[in-house]
Write a protein that holds these residues in place. Sequence first.
Motif, short mmCIF file in Angstrom:
data_model
loop_
_atom_site.label_atom_id
_atom_site.label_comp_id
_atom_site.label_asym_id
_atom_site.label_seq_id
_atom_site.Cartn_x
_atom_site.Cartn_y
_atom_site.Cartn_z
N LEU A 1 0.70 -1.03 -0.15
CA LEU A 1 0.09 -0.19 0.04
C LEU A 1 0.95 1.36 0.01
CD1 LEU A 1 -2.70 -0.70 2.57
CD2 LEU A 1 -2.99 -0.74 0.06
N LEU A 2 1.80 1.47 0.68
CA LEU A 2 2.99 2.25 0.79
C LEU A 2 3.49 2.50 -0.49
CD1 LEU A 2 4.15 4.51 2.37
CD2 LEU A 2 5.83 3.02 2.91
N PHE A 3 3.79 1.61 -1.30
CA PHE A 3 4.42 1.56 -2.58
C PHE A 3 3.50 2.34 -3.37
CE2 PHE A 3 5.10 -0.25 -6.76
CZ PHE A 3 6.11 0.11 -7.00
N TRP A 4 2.32 1.73 -3.45
CA TRP A 4 1.28 2.26 -4.48
C TRP A 4 0.91 3.79 -4.10
CZ3 TRP A 4 0.96 0.59 -9.10
CH2 TRP A 4 1.22 -0.75 -9.40
N GLY A 5 1.08 4.22 -2.95
CA GLY A 5 0.72 5.24 -2.25
C GLY A 5 1.69 6.46 -2.87
N ASP A 6 2.90 5.96 -2.90
CA ASP A 6 3.88 6.87 -3.44
C ASP A 6 3.79 6.99 -4.75
OD1 ASP A 6 5.08 7.30 -1.05
OD2 ASP A 6 6.59 5.65 -0.99
N ARG A 7 3.43 5.93 -5.61
CA ARG A 7 3.30 6.00 -6.98
C ARG A 7 2.13 6.80 -7.53
NH1 ARG A 7 7.18 3.48 -10.69
NH2 ARG A 7 8.27 2.27 -9.00
N VAL A 8 1.09 6.85 -6.66
CA VAL A 8 -0.09 7.66 -6.91
C VAL A 8 0.39 9.34 -6.78
CG1 VAL A 8 -2.27 8.31 -6.18
CG2 VAL A 8 -2.01 5.98 -6.69
N GLU A 9 0.97 9.31 -5.78
CA GLU A 9 1.27 10.56 -5.32
C GLU A 9 2.12 11.30 -6.41
OE1 GLU A 9 4.21 13.23 -2.17
OE2 GLU A 9 3.23 11.13 -1.46
N GLN A 10 3.17 10.43 -6.87
CA GLN A 10 4.02 10.87 -7.99
C GLN A 10 3.46 11.48 -9.27
OE1 GLN A 10 7.35 8.12 -8.27
NE2 GLN A 10 7.85 8.31 -6.30
N PHE A 11 2.28 10.25 -9.37
CA PHE A 11 1.56 10.69 -10.80
C PHE A 11 0.56 11.79 -10.58
CE2 PHE A 11 -2.50 10.01 -13.07
CZ PHE A 11 -2.38 10.21 -14.06
N LEU A 12 -0.04 12.15 -9.43
CA LEU A 12 -0.92 13.35 -9.41
C LEU A 12 0.31 14.46 -9.39
CD1 LEU A 12 -3.10 12.04 -6.45
CD2 LEU A 12 -3.96 12.48 -8.84
N LEU A 13 1.23 14.40 -8.58
CA LEU A 13 1.99 15.67 -8.63
C LEU A 13 2.51 15.97 -10.16
CD1 LEU A 13 3.88 17.96 -7.32
CD2 LEU A 13 5.42 16.23 -7.16
N THR A 14 2.91 14.96 -10.80
CA THR A 14 3.52 15.12 -12.33
C THR A 14 2.19 15.69 -13.22
OG1 THR A 14 5.19 13.53 -12.00
CG2 THR A 14 4.84 14.04 -14.25
N PHE A 15 1.22 14.89 -13.05
CA PHE A 15 0.10 15.25 -13.89
C PHE A 15 -0.48 16.54 -13.69
CE2 PHE A 15 -4.80 14.71 -14.87
CZ PHE A 15 -4.49 14.31 -16.38
N GLY A 16 -0.78 17.04 -12.29
CA GLY A 16 -1.26 18.23 -12.02
C GLY A 16 -0.22 19.18 -12.56
N ILE A 17 0.92 19.40 -12.54
CA ILE A 17 2.03 20.34 -12.94
C ILE A 17 1.71 20.40 -14.52
CG2 ILE A 17 4.26 20.96 -13.56
CD1 ILE A 17 5.06 19.73 -10.60
N GLY A 18 1.48 19.17 -15.34
CA GLY A 18 1.26 19.30 -16.68
C GLY A 18 -0.14 20.05 -16.97
N LEU A 19 -1.12 19.82 -16.10
CA LEU A 19 -2.33 20.34 -16.35
C LEU A 19 -2.09 21.98 -16.05
CD1 LEU A 19 -4.99 17.96 -14.52
CD2 LEU A 19 -4.81 18.78 -16.98
N ALA A 20 -1.52 22.24 -15.05
CA ALA A 20 -1.37 23.67 -14.81
C ALA A 20 -0.82 24.37 -16.05
CB ALA A 20 -0.56 23.91 -13.55
N PHE A 21 0.17 23.86 -16.80
CA PHE A 21 0.73 24.73 -17.83
C PHE A 21 -0.23 24.53 -19.09
CE2 PHE A 21 5.45 23.30 -16.65
CZ PHE A 21 5.31 24.19 -15.80
N PHE A 22 -0.92 23.36 -18.88
CA PHE A 22 -2.03 23.34 -20.08
C PHE A 22 -3.07 24.56 -19.80
CE2 PHE A 22 -6.02 21.56 -21.70
CZ PHE A 22 -5.70 21.53 -23.26
#
Length: 349
Positions: A1-22
Amino acid sequence: LLFWGDRVEQFLLTFGIGLAFFFAFVSGVHDGGNLIASCVLSRALTPRSALALATGAVFAGPLLYGSAVVLTLSDVLLESTMLKPSNAVPLCLFLVSGVASASLWNLLTWWVGKPSGSSYTLLGGLLGGAVAGFGFEMIHAWPLLFKIILFLLLCPVLGAVLAQVALPVTCRITKGPEGPKIWFQAVSLLFEGMGHGANNVQKSVAVVFMLLLSSGSPGDGQVPFWAILGCSASLAAGVHVGGWKIARILNGKTYNIKPAHSFASQLSAGVVLAGANLLGGFLSPNQLVKASFLGTGAGGRKEAPWRILGKSAVMAWLVHLPACALIAAAVHWCVSRALGLGMGSLEAI
């Protein structure tokens, strides 16, 4: 669960920054034509010159005005006690939901050819996402009232009034509505464009800044320069795309609008934008530019501008903002449940 939690957090962070630029890019596409319209309509500047000046000003403005608007949004939406590792994914999720709903609504309104007001869509999306994730206690009411709502309501009125005052002064100085000279027009467009870009860009930068704070990224609470630069470039690219489209439509046509109207409206909007940016006021530059132009009475109408502004305000507050809030809440609830995080504030209902 900790592993997937870190992965989800990294994805949301990267995706959110890309969305902000968009989101910054789409905002530029929406607002680019409005920014140069007065210069082109009055034939004070050629479409190519006006677009080049506006694009450069929009890019440079955020680098000069600071980050007061960024801090305003973070004060309204982020509670310092919530910034802990266990809340990283829910916080990132509400931010991503908010900017995603605003981007989607802007695309839909652009597709059907209707103005939306990027400031209202982003504010609605972020408020909806925050309430969906954490409830109304997540929103800080006093900064929301004094740094956002009051600025959104009063700045268009102030811009229109200043433009009404500035027009006769401009005509008196230049001895008629055909002035002022081209270089005056260029300076006023640069002044307006820098303020316009600074206020709009800081909203996208605020999303990036809050995402970094929520994920616990280092940076000593400072707004990263790369975020300002990236959002500035995205907004400038959008202004170029949107402005070039409107310039081609308006080029070669004749309107009952004089260079004095253009100069007075741009100068008035630039003054209000400069003050708002320095004070950290969150406003709608697109609405302000329109209000300042209408305030000059361009085209010979005296009463119609206030009806137009009233209709625009009603649409912004009663349609665009709540629509984006509902979309953001729906996105947050669905994704949060899919990730096994429950349904945020809806769990208590």
